[in-house]
Design a protein around this motif. Structure first.
Motif, PDB file in Angstrom:
ATOM      1  N   THR A  68     -69.946 -35.323 -21.585  1.00 27.89           N
ATOM      2  CA  THR A  68     -70.544 -34.087 -21.095  1.00 27.89           C
ATOM      3  C   THR A  68     -72.000 -34.318 -20.704  1.00 27.89           C
ATOM      4  O   THR A  68     -72.661 -35.223 -21.214  1.00 27.89           O
ATOM      5  N   MET A  69     -72.453 -33.474 -19.788  1.00 26.26           N
ATOM      6  CA  MET A  69     -73.853 -33.502 -19.379  1.00 26.26           C
ATOM      7  C   MET A  69     -74.280 -32.064 -19.103  1.00 26.26           C
ATOM      8  O   MET A  69     -73.566 -31.313 -18.440  1.00 26.26           O
ATOM      9  N   ARG A  70     -75.437 -31.687 -19.632  1.00 25.14           N
ATOM     10  CA  ARG A  70     -75.978 -30.340 -19.401  1.00 25.14           C
ATOM     11  C   ARG A  70     -77.154 -30.478 -18.444  1.00 25.14           C
ATOM     12  O   ARG A  70     -78.144 -31.124 -18.750  1.00 25.14           O
ATOM     13  N   LEU A  71     -77.009 -29.856 -17.304  1.00 23.87           N
ATOM     14  CA  LEU A  71     -77.984 -29.982 -16.220  1.00 23.87           C
ATOM     15  C   LEU A  71     -78.722 -28.662 -16.034  1.00 23.87           C
ATOM     16  O   LEU A  71     -78.097 -27.632 -15.784  1.00 23.87           O
ATOM     17  N   PRO A  72     -80.065 -28.667 -16.174  1.00 25.61           N
ATOM     18  CA  PRO A  72     -80.813 -27.423 -15.941  1.00 25.61           C
ATOM     19  C   PRO A  72     -80.814 -27.075 -14.454  1.00 25.61           C
ATOM     20  O   PRO A  72     -81.079 -27.920 -13.613  1.00 25.61           O
ATOM     21  N   LEU A  73     -80.475 -25.816 -14.151  1.00 28.02           N
ATOM     22  CA  LEU A  73     -80.482 -25.344 -12.764  1.00 28.02           C
ATOM     23  C   LEU A  73     -81.748 -24.546 -12.462  1.00 28.02           C
ATOM     24  O   LEU A  73     -82.323 -24.658 -11.398  1.00 28.02           O
ATOM     25  N   SER A  74     -82.146 -23.699 -13.409  1.00 28.36           N
ATOM     26  CA  SER A  74     -83.379 -22.919 -13.312  1.00 28.36           C
ATOM     27  C   SER A  74     -83.817 -22.612 -14.741  1.00 28.36           C
ATOM     28  O   SER A  74     -83.258 -23.158 -15.691  1.00 28.36           O
ATOM     29  N   ASP A  76     -83.376 -20.360 -17.164  1.00 29.80           N
ATOM     30  CA  ASP A  76     -82.385 -20.075 -18.196  1.00 29.80           C
ATOM     31  C   ASP A  76     -80.949 -20.335 -17.750  1.00 29.80           C
ATOM     32  O   ASP A  76     -80.003 -19.866 -18.385  1.00 29.80           O
ATOM     33  N   ASN A  77     -80.772 -21.058 -16.663  1.00 29.68           N
ATOM     34  CA  ASN A  77     -79.433 -21.338 -16.142  1.00 29.68           C
ATOM     35  C   ASN A  77     -79.129 -22.827 -16.234  1.00 29.68           C
ATOM     36  O   ASN A  77     -79.951 -23.658 -15.860  1.00 29.68           O
ATOM     37  N   PHE A  78     -77.926 -23.113 -16.722  1.00 31.02           N
ATOM     38  CA  PHE A  78     -77.516 -24.500 -16.884  1.00 31.02           C
ATOM     39  C   PHE A  78     -76.121 -24.693 -16.305  1.00 31.02           C
ATOM     40  O   PHE A  78     -75.328 -23.761 -16.220  1.00 31.02           O
ATOM     41  N   PRO A 111     -71.500 -22.605 -23.695  1.00 33.53           N
ATOM     42  CA  PRO A 111     -71.858 -21.188 -23.513  1.00 33.53           C
ATOM     43  C   PRO A 111     -71.223 -20.615 -22.252  1.00 33.53           C
ATOM     44  O   PRO A 111     -71.170 -21.274 -21.217  1.00 33.53           O
ATOM     45  N   ARG A 112     -70.745 -19.393 -22.355  1.00 30.49           N
ATOM     46  CA  ARG A 112     -70.089 -18.736 -21.214  1.00 30.49           C
ATOM     47  C   ARG A 112     -71.034 -18.517 -20.041  1.00 30.49           C
ATOM     48  O   ARG A 112     -70.581 -18.324 -18.909  1.00 30.49           O
ATOM     49  N   THR A 113     -72.327 -18.537 -20.291  1.00 27.13           N
ATOM     50  CA  THR A 113     -73.305 -18.326 -19.206  1.00 27.13           C
ATOM     51  C   THR A 113     -73.507 -19.581 -18.371  1.00 27.13           C
ATOM     52  O   THR A 113     -74.086 -19.499 -17.280  1.00 27.13           O
ATOM     53  N   ASN A 114     -73.053 -20.719 -18.851  1.00 30.67           N
ATOM     54  CA  ASN A 114     -73.189 -21.968 -18.094  1.00 30.67           C
ATOM     55  C   ASN A 114     -72.213 -22.005 -16.928  1.00 30.67           C
ATOM     56  O   ASN A 114     -71.096 -21.506 -17.019  1.00 30.67           O
TER      57      ASN A 114
END
Length: 119
Positions: A68-74, A76-78, A111-114
């Motif tokens: 897995t990789m978590r990439l910041p988009l802005s 508070d958005n990933f 997280p569901r917001t991702n």
């Protein structure tokens, strides 16, 4: 060099067999196995260096078949990117079931917001 040639910033690779953890920049690669362990499968992420510097954490190997990789988009958005290499039909059913159980566990922790990309 091939990714740069086609202007690709991030790719999900399967059947990689690089040793331990590190980056493709220094030819170590990100893998779910450690030195001395048998490598039958592997996944990894070659990533452009300007994106790597924005990551808050390195890509996380869950197993030799899931990363897995978590990439910041802005602010508070990933986006969570999951690279998977499922066992083929020739693997025992127990291996396939263990793989899909582990994948379900990983998916339930996002997280569901991702934004989610399962590759």
């Amino acid at each position: 060099m091939e990714l740069a040639k086609y202007n690709i910033d991030i790719a999900a690779l399967c059947e990689t067999r690089f040793l331990e953890s590190g980056s493709l920049n220094d030819l170590d690669g990100w893998s779910g196995k450690h030195k001395g362990e048998r490598r039958e499968a592997g996944v990894g992420f070659p990533i452009q260096m300007d994106i790597v510097t924005k990551l808050t954490k390195s890509p996380r190997p869950v197993s030799d078949r899931i990363m897995t990789m978590r990439l910041p988009l802005s602010k508070d958005n990933f986006a969570t990117i999951i690279s998977v290499y499922a066992p083929t039909m020739f693997h025992p059913d127990e291996n396939k079931e263990a793989f899909y159980n582990r994948l379900a566990s990983v998916l339930s922790g996002i997280p569901r917001t991702n934004k989610l990309l399962l590759i």
